[in-house]
Design a protein around this motif. Structure first.
Motif, mmCIF file in Angstrom:
data_model
loop_
_atom_site.group_PDB
_atom_site.id
_atom_site.type_symbol
_atom_site.label_atom_id
_atom_site.label_comp_id
_atom_site.label_asym_id
_atom_site.label_seq_id
_atom_site.Cartn_x
_atom_site.Cartn_y
_atom_site.Cartn_z
ATOM 1 N N LYS A 150 0.844 -1.188 0.000
ATOM 2 C CA LYS A 150 0.000 0.000 0.000
ATOM 3 C C LYS A 150 0.886 1.248 0.000
ATOM 4 O O LYS A 150 1.757 1.397 0.855
ATOM 5 N N SER A 151 0.652 2.125 -0.936
ATOM 6 C CA SER A 151 1.469 3.326 -1.043
ATOM 7 C C SER A 151 1.052 4.357 0.004
ATOM 8 O O SER A 151 -0.136 4.618 0.190
ATOM 9 N N PRO A 152 2.011 4.973 0.697
ATOM 10 C CA PRO A 152 1.671 5.996 1.679
ATOM 11 C C PRO A 152 1.303 7.341 1.067
ATOM 12 O O PRO A 152 0.867 8.247 1.778
ATOM 13 N N HIS A 201 -0.995 5.025 -5.945
ATOM 14 C CA HIS A 201 -2.134 5.688 -5.317
ATOM 15 C C HIS A 201 -2.095 5.527 -3.802
ATOM 16 O O HIS A 201 -1.877 4.419 -3.288
ATOM 17 N N LYS A 202 -2.320 6.627 -3.083
ATOM 18 C CA LYS A 202 -2.271 6.629 -1.635
ATOM 19 C C LYS A 202 -3.285 5.642 -1.049
ATOM 20 O O LYS A 202 -4.453 5.623 -1.445
ATOM 21 N N GLY A 203 -2.809 4.812 -0.107
ATOM 22 C CA GLY A 203 -3.675 3.871 0.581
ATOM 23 C C GLY A 203 -4.108 2.680 -0.238
ATOM 24 O O GLY A 203 -5.003 1.938 0.170
ATOM 25 N N SER A 204 -3.482 2.466 -1.405
ATOM 26 C CA SER A 204 -3.886 1.376 -2.300
ATOM 27 C C SER A 204 -2.664 0.603 -2.780
ATOM 28 O O SER A 204 -1.559 1.145 -2.885
ATOM 29 N N THR A 205 -2.864 -0.677 -3.093
ATOM 30 C CA THR A 205 -1.799 -1.484 -3.693
ATOM 31 C C THR A 205 -1.812 -1.392 -5.214
ATOM 32 O O THR A 205 -0.919 -1.928 -5.868
ATOM 33 N N SER A 206 -2.793 -0.721 -5.783
ATOM 34 C CA SER A 206 -2.918 -0.666 -7.244
ATOM 35 C C SER A 206 -1.956 0.356 -7.852
ATOM 36 O O SER A 206 -1.607 1.362 -7.230
ATOM 37 N N LYS A 213 -2.762 -2.872 -11.741
ATOM 38 C CA LYS A 213 -2.234 -4.106 -11.168
ATOM 39 C C LYS A 213 -2.041 -3.887 -9.676
ATOM 40 O O LYS A 213 -1.910 -2.749 -9.215
ATOM 41 N N THR A 214 -2.003 -4.976 -8.938
ATOM 42 C CA THR A 214 -1.793 -4.879 -7.497
ATOM 43 C C THR A 214 -0.532 -5.604 -7.031
ATOM 44 O O THR A 214 -0.180 -5.519 -5.851
ATOM 45 N N VAL A 215 0.143 -6.312 -7.925
ATOM 46 C CA VAL A 215 1.379 -7.017 -7.591
ATOM 47 C C VAL A 215 2.516 -6.396 -8.394
ATOM 48 O O VAL A 215 2.501 -6.415 -9.620
#
Length: 391
Positions: A190-192, A213-218, A233-235
């Motif tokens: 998750k990006s800060p 994106h803040k608060g997301s793994t995407s 993508k999330t990985v």
């Protein structure tokens, strides 16, 4: 006296030139130390019996620090006691040479089997330092110790600065990162904060542009400077993880924000690494052994695998918080970091407690003895953080 001063400034200018040249290089290397941390800590979870298959590759990792230490790390490990590692990320290509390039990143890691805990503390590379054995070049940045006198000088400087024993070291370069990320099947973090970053330009525009994106793994990628974007993508693969970890100038926290993202990637990799069977692939071990050095022996690593494997389940991240100061001693101003005594003492207390050592006063103000010619500079820099120089 004039010749001595000229020689002092010529040495300083030479290393200033190294720094300026290094700034033009890719910033990838800054977080490469995490590769070896994943390997060293994943070792703990693999089990010693696996290492008998790869002893040759692991033996090739070993290289002496060429210094006298305050403690014997092999004895500590054999007794199942806590120990420390100074982990350095270097910009060199040939690690058989122990004095080329600056150490981009520095981290003190303690491994405590009693508490089943690994504590990782990032150390600012720009701390103003009097490097042990090279005090006449004061002021220097802490990461220059590696270039001046090798990994042993780095160990002494950090040990003196924090008054914490440094029992061993690990140094790595950038090669092998993408292999590692591929072996663990990628990482999700998750990006800060929200940001864009291009590997080509080191800015928020250009080819191979990533968007987080803040608060997301995407995240998404663009190959045409943000005109069109891939599906989310999330990985992260290796390239995306590099982009996520490299960005600095658009982070409100600057280098400290980058360190946080680096630690997030490390933690995500460790969670997968300690359980993934592909990490014991002989080709992977050989790839890592070509791009890392440590003074831990094969037997040390086997014993770590036997006695410390539970520690990777409890990871604690921290950092030494400095303040920016400016030095006007040359033709151009140079930025350094100075750390208030209270913050140094906090980190000293944390690390000593994790090593089961009694509390002690933190180390010297500059990690070494400031020469008489540098007294005025030392006092001026400390005044910028409202502290006094103690000769």
């Amino acid at each position: 006296m004039a010749d001595q001063n000229n020689n002092q400034f010529s040495r300083r200018e030479r290393f200033d030139e190294v720094r300026q040249t290094k700034k033009k290089k890719n910033r990838v290397k800054r977080w490469i130390l995490y590769i070896l941390m994943v390997v060293v800590l994943a070792v703990i979870g693999w089990g010693g019996y696996l290492y008998a298959q790869y002893k040759g590759s692991i033996d090739s990792l070993q290289q002496s620090a060429k210094i006298s230490k305050t403690r014997n790390v092999s004895n500590l490990i054999a007794a199942g006691k806590p120990f420390s590692i100074l982990v350095l990320g270097s910009d060199v290509g040939e690690l058989d040479r122990d004095r080329t390039g600056l150490s981009d990143s520095m981290m003190v890691v303690t491994v405590n089997p009693k508490e089943n805990k690994v504590t990782m503390v990032s150390i600012p590379r720009d701390i103003m330092t009097a490097i042990p054995g090279d005090e006449d070049t004061f002021p220097q940045k802490l990461n220059a110790a590696y270039s001046l006198d090798g990994v042993g000088a780095s160990m002494k400087a950090v040990q003196n600065y924090l008054n914490v024993p440094i029992d061993s070291y690990a140094v790595v370069n950038m090669a092998g990162l993408e292999t590692l990320v591929k072996k663990v099947g990628g990482v999700s973090v998750k990006s800060p904060l929200s940001f864009q970053y291009s590997q080509e330009t080191a800015h928020d525009y250009g080819p191979d542009l990533y968007r987080f994106h803040k608060g997301s793994t995407s995240y998404e990628k663009s190959t045409d400077n943000g005109v069109t974007w891939s599906a989310s993508k999330t990985v992260m693969d290796g390239d995306a993880a590099l982009a996520f970890s490299r960005m600095r100038y658009d982070d409100p926290q600057g280098d400290y924000g980058r360190q946080e993202r680096q630690r997030l990637v490390l933690e995500a990799m460790l969670k997968k690494a300690v359980n993934i069977s592909t990490l014991v692939d002989p080709s992977f071990i050989k790839a890592i052994s070509k791009n890392a050095k440590t003074d831990l022996s094969f037997n040390d690593i086997v014993k770590i695998a036997q006695k410390y494997r539970g520690t990777v389940k409890n990871q604690v991240s921290d950092h030494l918080q400095g303040q920016g100061v400016t030095y006007y001693g040359g033709s151009l101003p140079v930025s350094y970091q100075m750390v208030p005594t209270t913050e140094k003492q906090r980190v000293t207390n944390l690390l000593r407690s994790q090593l089961d050592l009694k509390p002690k006063e933190t180390g010297s103000q500059f990690g070494g003895d400031v020469p008489t010619s540098g007294f005025r500079t030392a006092a001026s820099m400390l005044a910028q953080i409202n502290e006094k120089f103690v000769q």
